[in-house]
Scaffold this active site. Structure first.
Site, PDB file in Angstrom:
ATOM      1  N   ASP A 516      63.928  56.310  11.369  1.00  0.00           N
ATOM      2  CA  ASP A 516      63.103  55.114  11.325  1.00  0.00           C
ATOM      3  C   ASP A 516      62.403  55.113   9.966  1.00  0.00           C
ATOM      4  O   ASP A 516      62.387  56.127   9.261  1.00  0.00           O
ATOM      5  CB  ASP A 516      62.086  55.157  12.465  1.00  0.00           C
ATOM      6  CG  ASP A 516      61.145  53.965  12.446  1.00  0.00           C
ATOM      7  OD1 ASP A 516      61.637  52.832  12.245  1.00  0.00           O
ATOM      8  OD2 ASP A 516      59.930  54.174  12.586  1.00  0.00           O
ATOM      9  N   ASP A 709      58.947  57.415  14.764  1.00  0.00           N
ATOM     10  CA  ASP A 709      57.507  57.456  14.940  1.00  0.00           C
ATOM     11  C   ASP A 709      57.078  56.107  15.485  1.00  0.00           C
ATOM     12  O   ASP A 709      57.474  55.068  14.966  1.00  0.00           O
ATOM     13  CB  ASP A 709      56.812  57.714  13.596  1.00  0.00           C
ATOM     14  CG  ASP A 709      55.303  57.634  13.701  1.00  0.00           C
ATOM     15  OD1 ASP A 709      54.675  58.691  13.837  1.00  0.00           O
ATOM     16  OD2 ASP A 709      54.770  56.515  13.650  1.00  0.00           O
ATOM     17  N   ASP A 713      60.063  53.253  18.970  1.00  0.00           N
ATOM     18  CA  ASP A 713      61.173  54.197  18.902  1.00  0.00           C
ATOM     19  C   ASP A 713      61.416  54.925  20.211  1.00  0.00           C
ATOM     20  O   ASP A 713      62.334  55.735  20.295  1.00  0.00           O
ATOM     21  CB  ASP A 713      60.909  55.231  17.795  1.00  0.00           C
ATOM     22  CG  ASP A 713      60.833  54.596  16.427  1.00  0.00           C
ATOM     23  OD1 ASP A 713      61.614  53.668  16.175  1.00  0.00           O
ATOM     24  OD2 ASP A 713      59.994  55.018  15.614  1.00  0.00           O
TER      25      ASP A 713
END
Length: 815
Positions: A516, A709, A713
């Site tokens: 991410d 994070d 997610d």
């Protein structure tokens, strides 16, 4: 029998169960204002629970003391079925969950036996024993299963179980360690004394010692061997009897048979004064085997100590200020009584009692326990501090933001409770092989005995003993858990908390690493870089509106507006849309803050001159709008982490494909991907699209590592083959991850990958060694080349080598 009469027995028997109280016992419970003795932590825990829940009448009205474990079950363990006691295990979904201390675990075979027995209980959904910490994590359907059913099932297979208490559990672990050491010491003392009589017999010729003296030496050796057999080796016999009682061939069975056969044969030869004796082999075997098990115990204790150290980190008390800043007088209160908004004084050297904000004072904070980072961090007024961190310098006044049970450390402890509950596939395979191995070993020992009985009857007994002893599968069963325990303990020191059992095994064979962006590759601390206001609002008004809407959000973007004052604005009907933005009403007017598509659904199509900038910028853009009104575009700058570039390059150099999967605009994702030289970069991905992307990779045969994070997610972390959450991320994301990077740094991810490779390499070495050893030792013993003492030496050395090889992982260097 009344309480007074029962108290007369306190010097002889446990007040709760009636079993003898050890001479050095310090366990007791105050019952009716009298300290009553207890024989073990289990009875102490049950008795204290009975008193705490107002059920002391149980002791006043009982007619007699129970006569052992079988009576404890109906009288005491069933008290956990009482609603007041059972409530401590209940969960919101109607199920129940508990962490239990298990007393009597010796090796992986014990774990298998306990889990197999519990699996037979109706309504039990999960049962996992952590051999390193000697704890059982169990979940069950409260409508089909009762707490006493679980406790009784554990008792039935020869172990004691009781609700986990950190202090009592720590005392139990120390007690077990001392007891094993005493058994080892007695075995060593017996071995040395017996060797004094055995060595002359080996060094002299056949007729060099007078028959009367030789017989005297045999009787002396018998007497010296008895303590080693009946005291030091007693756990092997108890374990073997428990295994056979449940029709299972555990690792204690061949050990007990080998010791018993050698001792009985030697006793027979001593009484009849004919044949060979093996007292030296017996004592050496017991000493070496206990030595290897003590070494294994130390390794397990070391692996468990780092995890359990966190459970003692939060202070019991805090210095509360009731009228800060006007009145600086402090009152000592229990840390668990603190509420959000309370102000506490944290003195130098003391741990912070709960998560909070520094109102006054400057200091340095030690976060090594929470993040693995040894360098202290400077903190000033306005900075946040985590519960469990150590104040190193000056006194600080902290406003409590989260109560102790919701603090950062408490969240980590809950994750720790999940750590090590299951077993990876390779461990399950080793356990299954070991179980079949023992069965084959016993059949082989019988066959070898009859073969030698036919060809040379005098050698049949010692050869069969050697076969039983030399091929004990301890090394095979220790090969995997010892390496995993050492590796996970080392990673915890490096800031990586491994929660699920498959992490290292899966990470080792990973093919793709998916990242991410926000808070993972970037710092996760965005700041307002640029603002374009479209309507009649001022920049100050825009910032207040956005701050009010973002006030309750856990997303890193909300941090960019935390410093702006929005106290006078009241937000109603707030709606959080994952991966898109937030909607809320202020003074009856509906606002949206989020990506362009989300805001456009309320504000209408964006005019052309308000289109987002070109793809060359790395800024994250969010928009503020109302019904048929575009209000502002805000560009946020979130710097890329210094170690991101080297981490990406490191994984690519190892042949893994590195992908960026972000909810930010595509041009932003592509710009970050280009900066970090990633293989692929994708933006504008909603949570369900991220999960679908990972699942597509898996269908193509990829093994996917996901690093994320934030709340968005959680789904993709759960879908990946192995997932890592940043330690600074949202608690929900961490709860779905297989491991947590406590420091929030990407270097820890490289540490984990290196540990995975090293761990699997050591496991392969251990399994190869255990296999080669048995392939060489068993035929040698069956052919009569190895006598019993050589067999015992070889088996113990094999187990010790496996554990020592695994302990090398403790010294693994950082990436």
């Amino acid at each position: 029998m009344n309480t007074a009469a029962l108290s007369n027995l306190q010097t002889l028997a446990c007040f709760h169960c009636g079993l003898p109280v050890p001479a050095a016992s310090q366990w007791s419970v105050k019952i009716d204002a009298v300290d009553q003795p207890m024989c073990c932590p289990g009875c102490e825990a049950v008795a204290q629970s009975i008193v705490d829940t107002g059920l002391t009448d149980f002791y006043r009205t009982r007619q007699s003391l129970p006569q052992g474990v079988t009576d404890i079950i109906p009288q005491a363990l069933k008290l956990y079925d009482v609603p007041e006691l059972a409530a401590q295990f209940s969960r919101d979904d109607g199920s129940a969950e508990a962490t239990l201390s298990i007393e009597g675990i010796r090796c992986a075979a014990c774990v298998w036996l306990i889990e197999r027995r519990l699996a037979q209980l109706p309504g039990l959904t999960a049962a996992n024993v952590n051999v390193a910490t000697e704890k059982l994590q169990v979940r069950w359907d409260a409508s089909q299963c009762k707490p006493s059913d679980i406790l009784q099932a554990v008792h039935e297979v020869g172990y004691k179980a009781y609700p986990f208490d950190p202090i009592q559990h720590g005392e139990l672990l120390r007690k077990n360690s001392r007891q094993l050491f005493k058994r080892w010491f007695v075995a060593g003392l017996s071995m040395m004394q017996v060797m004094m009589y055995a060595v002359p017999a080996y060094l002299t010729e056949a007729d060099g010692i007078e028959p009367e003296m030789a017989q005297l030496m045999r009787w002396a050796s018998l007497l010296l061997t008895a303590p080693a057999v009946f005291y030091s080796a007693s756990p092997f016999f108890k374990g073997a009897l428990a295994d056979l009682g449940h029709w299972r061939l555990g690792m204690d069975v061949p050990v007990a048979l080998g010791i018993a056969a050698a001792f009985i044969g030697s006793l027979y030869a001593t009484v009849l004064n004919e044949g060979d004796v093996y007292f030296d082999s017996i004592t050496m075997f017991i000493f070496l085997l206990l030595g290897s098990r003590y070494l294994e115990l130390l390794a397990r204790r070391k692996a468990a100590s780092s995890l359990e150290r966190m459970q003692y980190a939060l202070p019991d008390a805090a210095w509360l200020l009731k009228a800060f800043p006007h009145d600086r007088n402090t009152t000592q209160v229990a840390a668990t009584q603190l509420q959000a908004g309370d102000v506490v004084l944290v003195k130098p050297g003391e741990p912070v009692p709960a998560d909070g904000l520094i109102l006054e004072g400057e200091t340095a904070i030690d976060l090594s326990l929470l993040t693995g980072e040894s360098k202290p961090q400077d903190k000033q007024v306005g900075a946040t501090v985590a519960g469990g961190a150590i104040n190193l310098r000056g006194p600080i006044y902290v406003r409590v933001d989260k109560v102790a049970k919701d603090s950062t450390l408490a969240a980590l402890i809950r994750l720790i409770e999940r750590a090590g509950q299951g077993k990876p596939v390779i461990t399950q395979w080793a356990d299954r092989v070991a179980a079949w191995f023992v069965a084959g070993l016993l059949l082989l020992a019988v066959a070898v005995f009859w073969f030698w009985l036919w060809h040379d009857a005098s050698r049949a007994w010692p050869v069969a003993i050697a076969v039983l002893v030399v091929s004990c599968p301890c090394a095979l069963s220790l090969a995997t858990p010892s390496a995993l325990a050492a590796a996970t303990n080392r990673l915890l020191h490096q800031g990586v908390l491994v929660i699920q059992p498959h992490v290292l095994e899966t990470l080792h064979r990973a093919t793709h690493v998916v990242f991410d962006k926000t808070g993972t590759l970037t710092e996760g601390r965005p700041v307002v870089h640029q603002m374009s206001v479209f309507g009649a609002y001022t920049e100050a008004q825009v910032l207040r509106i956005v701050a009010a809407l973002e006030a309750g959000s856990a997303h890193p973007i909300a941090h960019a507006f935390a410093s702006f004052d929005s106290a006078e604005l009241q937000v109603a009907q707030t709606v959080y849309v994952q991966g898109q933005g937030i909607e809320g009403q202020i003074d009856g007017k509906v606002f949206r803050i989020g990506n362009a598509k989300f805001v456009a659904a309320l504000a209408g199509n964006m005019p052309g001159h308000r289109s987002p900038p070109g793809s060359g910028e790395n800024l994250t853009e969010i928009y503020l709008g109302a019904e048929q009104e575009w209000i502002a575009r805000i560009a946020l700058d979130d710097g890329i982490k210094p170690e991101a570039t080297s981490t990406i390059a490191w994984f690519k150099a190892r042949g893994l494909r590195v992908i960026l999967l972000s909810g930010d605009a595509s041009h932003i994702a592509h710009a970050v991907g280009a900066t970090l030289v990633m293989d692929e970069a994708y933006g504008d991905r909603l949570p369900h699209q991220k999960m679908a992307f990972v699942q597509d990779l898996q269908q193509q045969g990829a093994t996917v590592v996901m690093v994320g994070d934030g709340i968005n997610d959680a789904a993709v972390l759960r879908a990946a083959d192995v997932s890592f959450a940043m330690g600074s991320g949202a608690t929900l994301a961490q709860s779905h991850a297989d491991a947590v990077l406590l420091s929030g740094g990407l270097v820890s991810l490289r540490d984990a990958a290196m540990a995975a490779d090293a761990c699997m390499r050591v496991i392969r070495q251990n399994l190869v060694w255990a296999t080669v050893y048995n392939l060489a030792a068993i035929p040698a013993a069956a052919m009569g080349v190895l006598n019993p003492w050589m067999a015992g030496l070889g088996m113990s050395a094999s187990s010790a080598l496996v554990v020592l090889n695994a302990l090398r992982l403790q010294r693994q260097r950082r990436a």
